[in-house]
Write a protein that holds these residues in place. Structure first.
Motif, mmCIF file in Angstrom:
data_model
loop_
_atom_site.group_PDB
_atom_site.id
_atom_site.type_symbol
_atom_site.label_atom_id
_atom_site.label_comp_id
_atom_site.label_asym_id
_atom_site.label_seq_id
_atom_site.Cartn_x
_atom_site.Cartn_y
_atom_site.Cartn_z
ATOM 1 N N THR A 1 2.171 14.720 0.605
ATOM 2 C CA THR A 1 2.898 16.088 0.498
ATOM 3 C C THR A 1 1.762 17.127 0.059
ATOM 4 N N ARG A 2 1.851 18.438 0.629
ATOM 5 C CA ARG A 2 1.110 19.301 0.029
ATOM 6 C C ARG A 2 2.036 20.415 -0.417
ATOM 7 N N THR A 3 1.923 20.698 -1.810
ATOM 8 C CA THR A 3 2.705 21.591 -2.540
ATOM 9 C C THR A 3 2.298 22.945 -2.155
ATOM 10 N N PRO B 1 0.799 -1.457 0.033
ATOM 11 C CA PRO B 1 0.098 0.026 -0.075
ATOM 12 C C PRO B 1 0.895 1.367 0.061
ATOM 13 N N LEU B 2 1.807 1.320 0.736
ATOM 14 C CA LEU B 2 2.801 2.452 0.646
ATOM 15 C C LEU B 2 3.299 2.914 -0.535
ATOM 16 N N SER B 3 3.719 1.886 -1.274
ATOM 17 C CA SER B 3 4.148 2.182 -2.685
ATOM 18 C C SER B 3 3.143 2.685 -3.662
ATOM 19 N N ILE B 4 1.885 2.181 -3.479
ATOM 20 C CA ILE B 4 0.809 2.762 -4.448
ATOM 21 C C ILE B 4 0.562 4.113 -3.951
ATOM 22 N N LEU B 5 0.595 4.361 -2.535
ATOM 23 C CA LEU B 5 0.229 5.690 -2.184
ATOM 24 C C LEU B 5 1.187 6.805 -2.836
ATOM 25 N N LYS B 6 2.466 6.415 -2.492
ATOM 26 C CA LYS B 6 3.617 6.995 -3.128
ATOM 27 C C LYS B 6 3.645 7.297 -4.610
ATOM 28 N N TYR B 7 2.975 6.364 -5.219
ATOM 29 C CA TYR B 7 2.996 6.598 -6.768
ATOM 30 C C TYR B 7 1.679 7.502 -6.879
ATOM 31 N N CYS B 8 0.645 7.546 -6.268
ATOM 32 C CA CYS B 8 -0.468 8.417 -6.488
ATOM 33 C C CYS B 8 0.113 9.930 -5.949
ATOM 34 N N GLU B 9 0.865 10.108 -4.755
ATOM 35 C CA GLU B 9 1.320 11.104 -4.277
ATOM 36 C C GLU B 9 2.019 12.084 -5.294
ATOM 37 N N GLN B 10 2.817 11.377 -6.276
ATOM 38 C CA GLN B 10 3.839 11.880 -7.112
ATOM 39 C C GLN B 10 2.897 12.482 -8.291
ATOM 40 N N ARG B 11 1.441 12.327 -8.494
ATOM 41 C CA ARG B 11 0.747 12.388 -9.664
ATOM 42 C C ARG B 11 -0.426 12.923 -9.563
ATOM 43 N N LEU B 12 -0.879 13.094 -8.258
ATOM 44 C CA LEU B 12 -2.168 13.597 -7.925
ATOM 45 C C LEU B 12 -2.047 14.629 -6.785
ATOM 46 N N TYR C 1 -2.944 16.544 -3.364
ATOM 47 C CA TYR C 1 -3.083 15.809 -2.035
ATOM 48 C C TYR C 1 -4.539 15.532 -1.656
ATOM 49 N N TYR C 2 -5.436 16.259 -2.115
ATOM 50 C CA TYR C 2 -6.968 15.901 -1.653
ATOM 51 C C TYR C 2 -7.236 14.712 -2.523
ATOM 52 N N GLN C 3 -6.669 14.322 -3.789
ATOM 53 C CA GLN C 3 -6.882 13.222 -4.648
ATOM 54 C C GLN C 3 -6.264 11.965 -4.085
ATOM 55 N N VAL C 4 -5.470 11.771 -3.137
ATOM 56 C CA VAL C 4 -4.555 10.776 -2.839
ATOM 57 C C VAL C 4 -5.457 9.912 -1.786
ATOM 58 N N PRO C 5 -5.870 8.612 -2.007
ATOM 59 C CA PRO C 5 -6.620 7.865 -1.103
ATOM 60 C C PRO C 5 -6.217 7.799 0.362
ATOM 61 N N ARG C 6 -6.989 7.860 1.214
ATOM 62 C CA ARG C 6 -6.529 7.518 2.618
ATOM 63 C C ARG C 6 -6.437 5.932 2.715
ATOM 64 N N PHE C 7 -7.502 5.347 2.341
ATOM 65 C CA PHE C 7 -7.498 3.898 2.580
ATOM 66 C C PHE C 7 -7.394 2.943 1.251
ATOM 67 N N LEU C 8 -6.748 1.955 1.247
ATOM 68 C CA LEU C 8 -6.461 0.975 0.482
ATOM 69 C C LEU C 8 -7.095 -0.462 0.821
ATOM 70 N N GLN C 9 -7.817 -0.992 0.162
ATOM 71 C CA GLN C 9 -8.332 -2.224 0.025
ATOM 72 C C GLN C 9 -8.168 -3.141 -0.937
ATOM 73 N N PHE C 10 -7.572 -4.415 -0.639
ATOM 74 C CA PHE C 10 -7.293 -5.382 -1.739
ATOM 75 C C PHE C 10 -8.047 -6.424 -1.929
#
Length: 519
Positions: free
Chosen positions: A516-518, A459-470, A472-481
Motif C-alpha cells: 500500500t502506498r500512502t 510469506p503473506l503474513s510477513i509481507l503485511k507485517y512489513c507493509e504496516q511498518r515500512l 512501500y519501497y522498503q517492503v520486500p518483493r521476494f521472500l526466501q526461507f
C-alpha cells in the motif's frame, strides 16, 4: 552568494508578478510566495519555534508545503523533511534522532505519528495541516495563522549555517541525518541549474516528493526566476499530458523512471512536448539514446549523494553511461581497498575533497562516530565504487555499502531486517538487493528468512507485517526461507555467501500483492 531567504525576497522584488508555481489550476506568483512565507513564519513562531530549532515536515506536495520550508529558513530554524511513506517504526527512529521541536504533518499520517510518539522521550508539538479536533499538544495550521502576525524580516545567518537535515538510509544501521548548510544548498542548486541549462523562461516539471529531491527544483526557480509546474505524484501513463498542460520545458528523472516512461505506449502529447532537457541521475546506459530519440530531448546525467553534494559530477558532454566529471567546488580521486589511489580503468571507492568545507555535509546529526567514518582528513569517503577513463569521465560501478536502490530510494538492509526480525515466527533475516528490470541502478528486495522452530512459512503474513511498518519501497518483493545462514566466527551472517534462489522464492508480484502506498 545569497541564502535562501534572500532569494525569496529578491525574486518578489524583481519578478513579483511572475509565476513561481502552477499547481491544481492555481498560479502562485513570486510576490504571493514571499507573502505566504512571511505568514507561515508567523505561525511557526506562534507555536514556539526559535532560531536553531529543528522543524519536521511530513507533508504531501503543495504550495503551502514550499512556503513552510522557506519559512523555517526565514526564521533561522532547521528543516527536517520526513518521508510521507514512513510508518511508525521508521518515524520513531528519525524523531529520536532529530528531536524536532515541532512536526507539521497531514492527518493521513496521524496513526503512525501518534504511535511513534509513544516511543520518543523529547517534547514535540504536532501541527496538523488540515483542521480538525486536536488532542493535547496538537495544533492545526489554520488556527496558528489566524492567531499570528506575518514576519516581515528574515533572520540573518551565514552561508555555513545549517539549512536542513536530510535523512539517508544509504548504509547499514539506522538512518542518518546529513546536516546541510545554506552553502551546500546554493552550490547544489547552481550546479543543477547548469546541468539542466536553466533559463528564466523555463518551466520545470516537478513530480518528486519534497522529502527527496524536490527542493533543488524550488531553489532553481528562486535562483533563476523561472517557473515550476507541480503535480501531486509521478505517473508514467499521464506524464506527457501533464507536461503539456503545464508547458514544461525541463524534466527531472531518477534511474528506473527512464525505463518506466519508455515502456508506455506512444501518445500524441509525447511527440509534441516542449522538454529540451531531461536531467538527473542513473539513466540506464542501454536506454539513454532511445530515450533521447523517442522524446526528442537531451539527457543530462549527474551523480550526487547526501554526504557530498546534490551533484558532485555532471555529464555535460553526452558521454553515454558516464556520470560526468567533477564539479568545480570539489576535487576527487579513486582508491583501492588499501587506500591507495588508482588510475584510469580501475574500479575503487570515490573520495571527494571540498575546496570549502561547507560545500559538503558538516556531519550526521548527533552522530560523531558515524560522521568520522565518512568525513576523514577533510574528505568525503563515499562508499561508492566508480571508475574513470583516460579522458576523466567517471562511471558508477556499484556500492560498497549494504544497501539497495529501489524506486529511486536508498534502502538500508538493516532497517528492513529490524522490522522483519520482529515479525511473529521470525528468528532472523538477511535482506539483499537483487536485479530489477527497471535498470542497472535499480534493485528489488529479497528477504532471506529463518523461522523459529515449529513455525510454518507464511510469506503473506510477513509481507503485511512489513507493509504496516515500512515505506512501500522498503517492503520486500521476494521472500526466501532457509534453515540457517552461512556464518562467520562471531556467528554474524555472511551475506556474500547467501545464494539468492529467486526461482523458488515467494514473489509478491507474481502473487498479485502490491504494498500500500500512502498518498
Amino acid at each position: 552568494m545569497q541564502i535562501i531567504s534572500d532569494l525569496v525576497r529578491v525574486r518578489a522584488e524583481d519578478s513579483g508578478q511572475g509565476v513561481f508555481c502552477s499547481f491544481r489550476g492555481r498560479r502562485t506568483t513570486f510576490e504571493q510566495l514571499r507573502n505566504g512565507v512571511q505568514e507561515m513564519a508567523g505561525a511557526l513562531i506562534e507555536v514556539g519555534v526559535k532560531p536553531g530549532d529543528r522543524v519536521g515536515l511530513m507533508l504531501s506536495s503543495s504550495v503551502e508545503h514550499m512556503e513552510l520550508f522557506l519559512a523555517i529558513a526565514w526564521i533561522g530554524a532547521i528543516a527536517v523533511p520526513f518521508s510521507i511513506h514512513l510508518k511508525s517504526a521508521g518515524l520513531e527512529l528519525q524523531l529520536n534522532s532529530a528531536k524536532p521541536r515541532v512536526l507539521l504533518a497531514n492527518r493521513v499520517h496521524a496513526d503512525a505519528i501518534r504511535q511513534a510518539l509513544t516511543a520518543i522521550t523529547q517534547p514535540l508539538s504536532v501541527v496538523w495541516f488540515e483542521a480538525d479536533v486536536d488532542r493535547e499538544g496538537e495544533f492545526h495550521l489554520d488556527a496558528l495563522l489566524r492567531a499570528s502576525r506575518a514576519v516581515l524580516s528574515s533572520v540573518a545567518r551565514s552561508a555555513d549555517h545549517p539549512l536542513l537535515i536530510s535523512y539517508t538510509s544509504g548504509t547499514t544501521g539506522a538512518p542518518k541525518g546529513g546536516v546541510l548548510s545554506e552553502r551546500f544548498f546554493w552550490v547544489g542548486t547552481k550546479n543543477a541549474a547548469i546541468l539542466s541549462e536553466a533559463h528564466p523562461d523555463d518551466t520545470y516539471f516537478l513530480w518528486e516528493p519534497f522529502y527527496h529531491g524536490a527542493w533543488s527544483t524550488v531553489a532553481i526557480a528562486l535562483q533563476k526566476g523561472c517557473s515550476i509546474h507541480m503535480v501531486e505524484r509521478f505517473s508514467a501513463s499521464r506524464l506527457w499530458d501533464q507536461i503539456a498542460e503545464g508547458g514544461a520545458t525541463k524534466l527531472h528523472y531518477l534511474g528506473g523512471l527512464v525505463n518506466m516512461i519508455l515502456s508506455q505506449p506512444g501518445i500524441e502529447s509525447e511527440r509534441n512536448n516542449n522538454i529540451s532537457i531531461a536531467w538527473g541521475a542513473a539513466c540506464p546506459a542501454d536506454s539513454w539514446r532511445q530515450f533521447e530519440e523517442r522524446f526528442e530531448l537531451k539527457v543530462r546525467e549527474g551523480y550526487g549523494l547526501t554526504e557530498g553534494q546534490n551533484f558532485t559530477h555532471m555529464n555535460l558532454h553526452g558521454v553515454v553511461g558516464s556520470m560526468g566529471t567533477p564539479i568545480e567546488e570539489l576535487e576527487c580521486w579513486v582508491i583501492d581497498d588499501h587506500g591507495k589511489r588508482v588510475g584510469p580503468g580501475v574500479a575503487g571507492e570515490l573520495v571527494l575533497k571540498p575546496k570549502v568545507a561547507s560545500v559538503v555535509m558538516s556531519g550526521y546529526w548527533g552522530e560523531p562516530e558515524r560522521t568520522a567514518e565518512v568525513l576523514r582528513d577533510g574528505c568525503v569517503y563515499t562508499g561508492d565504487l566508480v571508475m574513470f577513463d583516460e579522458d576523466g569521465h567517471y562511471y558508477f560501478k556499484g556500492r560498497k555499502k549494504d544497501a539497495m536502490r529501489r524506486r529511486g530510494e536508498n534502502v538500508s538492509a538493516w532497517e528492513v531486517e529490524r522490522v522483519i526480525n520482529a515479525a511473529p515466527g521470525v528468528e532472523e533475516s538477511a535482506v539483499l538487493g537483487v536485479s530489477s528490470t527497471l535498470g542497472q541502478h535499480e534493485q528489488e528486495i529479497l528477504a532471506v528468512v529463518k523461522l523459529r522452530d515449529g513455525t510454518n512459512p507464511d510469506p503473506l503474513s510477513i509481507l503485511k507485517y512489513c507493509e504496516q511498518r515500512l515505506a512501500y519501497y522498503q517492503v520486500p518483493r521476494f521472500l526466501q526461507f532457509v534453515n540457517d545462514f552461512p556464518r562467520g566466527p562471531s556467528q554474524r551472517i555472511q551475506k556474500k555467501e547467501i545464494v539468492a534462489d529467486l526461482q523458488n522464492a515467494w514473489d509478491a508480484e507474481k502473487a498479485g500483492v502490491k504494498p500500500t502506498r500512502t498518498v
